[in-house]
Motif scaffolding. Structure first.
Motif, mmCIF file in Angstrom:
data_model
loop_
_atom_site.group_PDB
_atom_site.id
_atom_site.type_symbol
_atom_site.label_atom_id
_atom_site.label_comp_id
_atom_site.label_asym_id
_atom_site.label_seq_id
_atom_site.Cartn_x
_atom_site.Cartn_y
_atom_site.Cartn_z
ATOM 1 N N THR A 3 0.814 -1.222 0.000
ATOM 2 C CA THR A 3 0.000 0.000 0.000
ATOM 3 C C THR A 3 0.844 1.266 0.000
ATOM 4 O O THR A 3 0.332 2.346 -0.280
ATOM 5 C CB THR A 3 -0.912 0.023 1.237
ATOM 6 N N ASP A 4 2.122 1.151 0.305
ATOM 7 C CA ASP A 4 3.002 2.316 0.381
ATOM 8 C C ASP A 4 3.208 2.906 -1.018
ATOM 9 O O ASP A 4 3.648 2.204 -1.935
ATOM 10 C CB ASP A 4 4.348 1.912 0.977
ATOM 11 N N PRO A 5 2.910 4.199 -1.209
ATOM 12 C CA PRO A 5 3.011 4.795 -2.548
ATOM 13 C C PRO A 5 4.434 4.790 -3.117
ATOM 14 O O PRO A 5 4.608 4.617 -4.331
ATOM 15 C CB PRO A 5 2.494 6.226 -2.366
ATOM 16 N N VAL A 6 5.439 4.945 -2.274
ATOM 17 C CA VAL A 6 6.824 4.930 -2.775
ATOM 18 C C VAL A 6 7.181 3.526 -3.266
ATOM 19 O O VAL A 6 7.754 3.364 -4.350
ATOM 20 C CB VAL A 6 7.818 5.423 -1.703
ATOM 21 N N LEU A 7 6.821 2.514 -2.492
ATOM 22 C CA LEU A 7 7.127 1.144 -2.908
ATOM 23 C C LEU A 7 6.366 0.769 -4.177
ATOM 24 O O LEU A 7 6.909 0.091 -5.058
ATOM 25 C CB LEU A 7 6.817 0.151 -1.793
ATOM 26 N N LEU A 8 5.129 1.233 -4.287
ATOM 27 C CA LEU A 8 4.345 0.971 -5.506
ATOM 28 C C LEU A 8 5.009 1.637 -6.710
ATOM 29 O O LEU A 8 5.119 1.038 -7.786
ATOM 30 C CB LEU A 8 2.911 1.462 -5.341
ATOM 31 N N ARG A 9 5.471 2.861 -6.520
ATOM 32 C CA ARG A 9 6.147 3.577 -7.609
ATOM 33 C C ARG A 9 7.437 2.866 -8.000
ATOM 34 O O ARG A 9 7.733 2.713 -9.190
ATOM 35 C CB ARG A 9 6.428 5.007 -7.165
ATOM 36 N N ILE A 10 8.206 2.426 -7.019
ATOM 37 C CA ILE A 10 9.433 1.682 -7.309
ATOM 38 C C ILE A 10 9.103 0.438 -8.130
ATOM 39 O O ILE A 10 9.776 0.135 -9.115
ATOM 40 C CB ILE A 10 10.189 1.314 -6.016
ATOM 41 N N GLY A 11 8.062 -0.275 -7.734
ATOM 42 C CA GLY A 11 7.648 -1.473 -8.459
ATOM 43 C C GLY A 11 7.300 -1.174 -9.912
ATOM 44 O O GLY A 11 7.657 -1.941 -10.815
ATOM 45 N N GLN A 12 6.620 -0.061 -10.148
ATOM 46 C CA GLN A 12 6.269 0.320 -11.518
ATOM 47 C C GLN A 12 7.518 0.622 -12.338
ATOM 48 O O GLN A 12 7.625 0.227 -13.500
ATOM 49 C CB GLN A 12 5.342 1.537 -11.501
ATOM 50 N N VAL A 13 8.459 1.315 -11.726
ATOM 51 C CA VAL A 13 9.695 1.663 -12.431
ATOM 52 C C VAL A 13 10.519 0.403 -12.711
ATOM 53 O O VAL A 13 11.102 0.259 -13.788
ATOM 54 C CB VAL A 13 10.505 2.717 -11.650
ATOM 55 N N VAL A 14 10.544 -0.523 -11.774
ATOM 56 C CA VAL A 14 11.248 -1.795 -11.984
ATOM 57 C C VAL A 14 10.659 -2.505 -13.198
ATOM 58 O O VAL A 14 11.396 -3.025 -14.045
ATOM 59 C CB VAL A 14 11.178 -2.688 -10.722
ATOM 60 N N GLN A 15 9.331 -2.518 -13.300
ATOM 61 C CA GLN A 15 8.680 -3.161 -14.445
ATOM 62 C C GLN A 15 9.096 -2.505 -15.759
ATOM 63 O O GLN A 15 9.320 -3.196 -16.754
ATOM 64 C CB GLN A 15 7.153 -3.126 -14.282
ATOM 65 N N ARG A 16 9.204 -1.185 -15.755
ATOM 66 C CA ARG A 16 9.669 -0.482 -16.961
ATOM 67 C C ARG A 16 11.078 -0.936 -17.318
ATOM 68 O O ARG A 16 11.391 -1.137 -18.492
ATOM 69 C CB ARG A 16 9.646 1.033 -16.746
ATOM 70 N N GLY A 17 11.919 -1.065 -16.306
ATOM 71 C CA GLY A 17 13.289 -1.520 -16.553
ATOM 72 C C GLY A 17 13.338 -2.912 -17.141
ATOM 73 O O GLY A 17 14.091 -3.185 -18.081
#
Length: 150
Positions: A3-17
């Motif tokens: 639920t943490d917005p920073v961790l969710l954002r990191i996860g999205q960026v990892v997927q882009r990578g």
């Protein structure tokens, strides 16, 4: 569920990578690092981001530096941090993957003794993971590195 917005954002960026936008993902992760306060930020965010940033490095030395940051800050992560962020793992469950990545870095750098040392740490902490898909992924990674170190 996270639920943490920073961790969710990191996860999205990892997927882009992982989808081929590696350089853009690395740059975005570096921006997030600055946004969360770098070395002074939330320990779980720092650990997660440093761990992910390591995987986006082309230079094994830079990868090692980020993995070392992730391990150093992991000592500050508590079960309260993970629960508050919606992470279903305990703080102790961070270590097998962190140690595994360090073993791989040292293997890439040709320091096989250090690689074996960190692989042993991963093996010593693997009990913190369940017998689920994530636990299996880490166990398979450990086996791969063990095979490469033979």
């Amino acid at each position: 569920m996270i639920t943490d917005p920073v961790l969710l954002r990191i996860g999205q960026v990892v997927q882009r990578g992982h989808a081929g936008e590696r350089e853009a993902a690395r740059l975005e992760m570096e921006r997030i690092w600055e946004e969360i306060g770098g070395e002074d930020g939330d320990p779980l965010s720092q650990c997660t981001l440093a761990h992910a940033l390591a995987d986006m490095q082309d230079d094994p030395g830079a990868e090692l530096a980020w993995d070392q940051r992730a391990l150093a800050v992991a000592a500050l992560v508590t079960d309260e941090h993970t629960a508050r962020a919606g992470v279903e793992l305990s703080a102790a469950a961070l270590y097998p993957s962190l140690y595994l990545n360090l073993a791989e870095c040292y293997r890439k750098l040709g320091d096989l003794d250090r690689a074996r040392e960190y692989l042993a740490h991963a093996q010593d902490t693997i009990g913190a993971l369940g017998d689920d898909a994530y636990g299996q992924l880490i166990r398979e990674g450990m086996q791969t590195i063990a095979d490469q170190l033979r």
